[in-house]
Write a protein that holds these residues in place. Structure first.
Motif, PDB file in Angstrom:
ATOM      1  N   ILE A   1      10.390  21.597  27.194  1.00  0.00           N
ATOM      2  CA  ILE A   1      11.093  21.284  28.449  1.00  0.00           C
ATOM      3  C   ILE A   1      10.458  20.038  29.083  1.00  0.00           C
ATOM      4  CG2 ILE A   1      11.542  22.057  30.827  1.00  0.00           C
ATOM      5  CD1 ILE A   1      11.770  24.929  29.721  1.00  0.00           C
ATOM      6  N   ILE A   2       9.134  20.054  29.168  1.00  0.00           N
ATOM      7  CA  ILE A   2       8.416  18.930  29.794  1.00  0.00           C
ATOM      8  C   ILE A   2       8.632  17.641  28.985  1.00  0.00           C
ATOM      9  CG2 ILE A   2       6.109  18.015  30.323  1.00  0.00           C
ATOM     10  CD1 ILE A   2       5.316  20.984  30.916  1.00  0.00           C
ATOM     11  N   ASP A   3       8.457  17.723  27.686  1.00  0.00           N
ATOM     12  CA  ASP A   3       8.585  16.528  26.845  1.00  0.00           C
ATOM     13  C   ASP A   3      10.007  15.956  26.914  1.00  0.00           C
ATOM     14  OD1 ASP A   3       5.979  16.911  26.127  1.00  0.00           O
ATOM     15  OD2 ASP A   3       6.393  17.579  24.071  1.00  0.00           O
ATOM     16  N   THR A   4      10.997  16.837  26.944  1.00  0.00           N
ATOM     17  CA  THR A   4      12.383  16.367  26.974  1.00  0.00           C
ATOM     18  C   THR A   4      12.673  15.629  28.278  1.00  0.00           C
ATOM     19  OG1 THR A   4      13.034  18.237  25.595  1.00  0.00           O
ATOM     20  CG2 THR A   4      14.802  17.094  26.758  1.00  0.00           C
ATOM     21  N   ILE A   5      12.206  16.186  29.370  1.00  0.00           N
ATOM     22  CA  ILE A   5      12.487  15.559  30.674  1.00  0.00           C
ATOM     23  C   ILE A   5      11.656  14.282  30.845  1.00  0.00           C
ATOM     24  CG2 ILE A   5      12.337  15.850  33.185  1.00  0.00           C
ATOM     25  CD1 ILE A   5      12.839  18.899  32.614  1.00  0.00           C
ATOM     26  N   MET A   6      10.357  14.354  30.528  1.00  0.00           N
ATOM     27  CA  MET A   6       9.485  13.194  30.734  1.00  0.00           C
ATOM     28  C   MET A   6       9.791  12.083  29.731  1.00  0.00           C
ATOM     29  SD  MET A   6       8.041  14.119  33.427  1.00  0.00           S
ATOM     30  CE  MET A   6       7.031  12.666  33.704  1.00  0.00           C
ATOM     31  N   GLY A   7      10.362  12.455  28.582  1.00  0.00           N
ATOM     32  CA  GLY A   7      10.702  11.464  27.564  1.00  0.00           C
ATOM     33  C   GLY A   7      12.098  10.872  27.744  1.00  0.00           C
ATOM     34  N   SER A   8      12.808  11.290  28.774  1.00  0.00           N
ATOM     35  CA  SER A   8      14.137  10.740  29.051  1.00  0.00           C
ATOM     36  C   SER A   8      14.077   9.903  30.317  1.00  0.00           C
ATOM     37  CB  SER A   8      15.150  11.877  29.236  1.00  0.00           C
ATOM     38  OG  SER A   8      15.200  12.685  28.079  1.00  0.00           O
ATOM     39  N   GLU A   9      15.149   9.181  30.570  1.00  0.00           N
ATOM     40  CA  GLU A   9      15.203   8.367  31.786  1.00  0.00           C
ATOM     41  C   GLU A   9      15.216   9.280  33.011  1.00  0.00           C
ATOM     42  OE1 GLU A   9      15.075   5.024  31.994  1.00  0.00           O
ATOM     43  OE2 GLU A   9      14.684   5.221  29.834  1.00  0.00           O
TER      44      GLU A   9
ATOM     45  N   LEU B   1       3.063  23.256  35.155  1.00  0.00           N
ATOM     46  CA  LEU B   1       2.279  22.469  34.190  1.00  0.00           C
ATOM     47  C   LEU B   1       2.478  20.965  34.410  1.00  0.00           C
ATOM     48  CD1 LEU B   1       0.411  23.141  31.826  1.00  0.00           C
ATOM     49  CD2 LEU B   1       2.397  23.148  30.320  1.00  0.00           C
ATOM     50  N   GLU B   2       3.688  20.563  34.781  1.00  0.00           N
ATOM     51  CA  GLU B   2       3.972  19.131  34.956  1.00  0.00           C
ATOM     52  C   GLU B   2       4.933  18.953  36.129  1.00  0.00           C
ATOM     53  OE1 GLU B   2       3.833  16.051  35.554  1.00  0.00           O
ATOM     54  OE2 GLU B   2       3.094  15.649  33.504  1.00  0.00           O
ATOM     55  N   GLN B   3       4.349  18.784  37.304  1.00  0.00           N
ATOM     56  CA  GLN B   3       5.189  18.769  38.499  1.00  0.00           C
ATOM     57  C   GLN B   3       6.115  17.560  38.567  1.00  0.00           C
ATOM     58  OE1 GLN B   3       1.577  18.205  41.430  1.00  0.00           O
ATOM     59  NE2 GLN B   3       3.436  17.453  42.394  1.00  0.00           N
ATOM     60  N   ARG B   4       5.825  16.509  37.764  1.00  0.00           N
ATOM     61  CA  ARG B   4       6.693  15.324  37.821  1.00  0.00           C
ATOM     62  C   ARG B   4       8.101  15.609  37.294  1.00  0.00           C
ATOM     63  NH1 ARG B   4       3.395  10.878  34.709  1.00  0.00           N
ATOM     64  NH2 ARG B   4       2.949  12.739  33.457  1.00  0.00           N
TER      65      ARG B   4
ATOM     66  N   GLN C   1      11.613  32.354  42.111  1.00  0.00           N
ATOM     67  CA  GLN C   1      11.287  31.730  43.406  1.00  0.00           C
ATOM     68  C   GLN C   1      10.604  30.379  43.205  1.00  0.00           C
ATOM     69  OE1 GLN C   1      12.246  32.055  46.424  1.00  0.00           O
ATOM     70  NE2 GLN C   1      10.891  30.404  47.108  1.00  0.00           N
ATOM     71  N   ILE C   2       9.748  30.261  42.200  1.00  0.00           N
ATOM     72  CA  ILE C   2       9.114  28.966  41.914  1.00  0.00           C
ATOM     73  C   ILE C   2      10.193  27.922  41.613  1.00  0.00           C
ATOM     74  CG2 ILE C   2       7.715  27.703  40.206  1.00  0.00           C
ATOM     75  CD1 ILE C   2       5.967  30.263  39.970  1.00  0.00           C
ATOM     76  N   VAL C   3      11.168  28.301  40.820  1.00  0.00           N
ATOM     77  CA  VAL C   3      12.191  27.346  40.380  1.00  0.00           C
ATOM     78  C   VAL C   3      13.159  27.016  41.521  1.00  0.00           C
ATOM     79  CG1 VAL C   3      14.117  27.027  38.778  1.00  0.00           C
ATOM     80  CG2 VAL C   3      11.980  28.067  37.978  1.00  0.00           C
ATOM     81  N   ILE C   4      13.582  28.047  42.244  1.00  0.00           N
ATOM     82  CA  ILE C   4      14.550  27.827  43.327  1.00  0.00           C
ATOM     83  C   ILE C   4      13.912  27.036  44.466  1.00  0.00           C
ATOM     84  CG2 ILE C   4      15.855  29.031  45.147  1.00  0.00           C
ATOM     85  CD1 ILE C   4      16.483  31.205  42.996  1.00  0.00           C
ATOM     86  N   GLY C   5      12.617  27.251  44.679  1.00  0.00           N
ATOM     87  CA  GLY C   5      11.935  26.592  45.782  1.00  0.00           C
ATOM     88  C   GLY C   5      11.258  25.285  45.422  1.00  0.00           C
ATOM     89  N   ALA C   6      11.493  24.777  44.208  1.00  0.00           N
ATOM     90  CA  ALA C   6      10.740  23.607  43.743  1.00  0.00           C
ATOM     91  C   ALA C   6      11.094  22.326  44.505  1.00  0.00           C
ATOM     92  CB  ALA C   6      10.959  23.398  42.245  1.00  0.00           C
ATOM     93  N   GLY C   7      12.295  22.263  45.049  1.00  0.00           N
ATOM     94  CA  GLY C   7      12.672  21.072  45.810  1.00  0.00           C
ATOM     95  C   GLY C   7      13.664  20.185  45.092  1.00  0.00           C
TER      96      GLY C   7
END
Ligand code: BDR
Ligand code: CA
Length: 310
Positions: free
Chosen positions: A108-116, A137-140, A176-182
């Motif tokens: 999940i992290i690699d796919t998002i961080m490796g895309s625009e 693990l990767e808030q960015r 709750q972590i996911v819904i509240g992430a912003g």
């Protein structure tokens, strides 16, 4: 075309979500990750590989196994709806493709961080365990995704408890972590998905497609429809593909902006998604709630997708 990452626990309706995404030209599957839910992580991961096989999904699309249990709750499966295999009913093709060696959370992290930035839409259709772990693990990733459209929850409606839906109830803390992430996030809950039903007319249209994939979906719906009939549903609701349909055509779904949170301490309502529907919602509210779906047009998309697949 919108690039999506499907995080799922196939699961009859998850399988239909994968097939819709694979067969519709409006979306492209960037990756698939699996999560413990409808059945064990081993079973749902095998099912995901088999569905990818059936759909003839490009073998370069990575599929990775994710979390084997919820964050805090004991593990819980849904054999009464999905059987012992997680996909009881039709014969599954033998998967020939290999799993990606990464953990699903890392994929999940690699796919998002490796895309625009703004390229990937996250589409979770199971418990939110993997996505919560990815956020920690990767808030960015929160800044970088386009949006999150997940199946789960509901407004004053439940299927696991009186006011709680399965995907949220089995891992409420992750939800709750996911819904509240912003990040911009839409809850496609039971209010919408209970309208995405297979009537006899729709079943006839699906059967008329005449592809291997449509025959497979027919087999899924035989089992799944019987399971739902035992819970008082005249026509079975398919929850998960409504998320994918909403990515393809947002006008299919009626959604409103509303502050949203998961009840984590209620004695009777733990796992309830609490949407504040008082108007007006503050302009900056990042959470939205789907309240309805146009069933006919939704199935038109599924039928068209199945006719493009093997
Ligand atoms: C949800 O729970 C699962 O059993 C289904 O796959 C769907 O994601 C419906 O409550
Ligand atoms: Ca699911």
């Amino acid at each position: 075309t919108r690039r999506i990452l499907l995080d799922c626990d196939p699961g009859h309706d998850d399988a239909i979500a994968i097939l819709l995404a694979a067969g519709d030209p409006g979306v492209e599957i960037a990756a698939i990750t699996t999560v413990s839910g409808n059945q064990s992580i081993e079973k749902v991961t095998r099912n995901a590989l088999a569905i990818a096989e059936l759909a003839g999904l490009d073998p370069t699309v990575p599929i990775a196994r994710g979390a084997h249990r919820p964050l805090l709750h004991e593990v819980e499966y849904a054999p009464e709806y999905h059987g012992e295999s997680g996909l009881d009913g039709p014969q599954l093709p033998e998967p020939t493709r290999a799993l990606d060696s990464r953990h699903g959370v890392q994929l999940i992290i690699d796919t998002i961080m490796g895309s625009e930035p703004g390229e990937i839409t996250l589409v979770p259709t199971g418990a939110l365990t993997n996505v919560a772990l990815a956020v920690r693990l990767e808030q960015r990733i929160v800044e970088r995704v386009r949006e999150v459209i997940f199946m789960g929850g509901g407004v004053h409606v439940g299927n696991h408890g009186p006011f709680s839906e399965f995907n949220i109830a089995i891992d409420p803390e992750a939800a709750q972590i996911v819904i509240g992430a912003g990040w911009p996030i839409t809850m496609v809950g039971l209010d919408a998905t209970h309208q995405a039903v297979v009537t006899p007319e729709i079943r006839a249209k699906l059967d008329a497609v005449g592809t291997r994939s449509s025959a497979f979906v027919g087999g899924l719906l035989d089992f799944y429809g019987a399971a739902y009939a035992g819970h008082g549903f005249a026509h079975p609701p398919v929850h998960d593909p409504v998320t994918v349909a909403m990515v393809i055509d947002p006008t299919l779904v009626r959604a409103v902006k509303a502050p949203l949170a998961v009840e984590l301490t209620g004695t009777l309502t733990k796992g309830m998604t609490v949407a504040d529907l008082r108007e007006p919602a503050p302009e900056s509210t990042p959470t939205s709630v789907a309240l309805g779906v146009e069933n006919e047009r939704f199935w038109d998309l599924v039928v068209a997708a199945l006719s493009r697949l093997p």
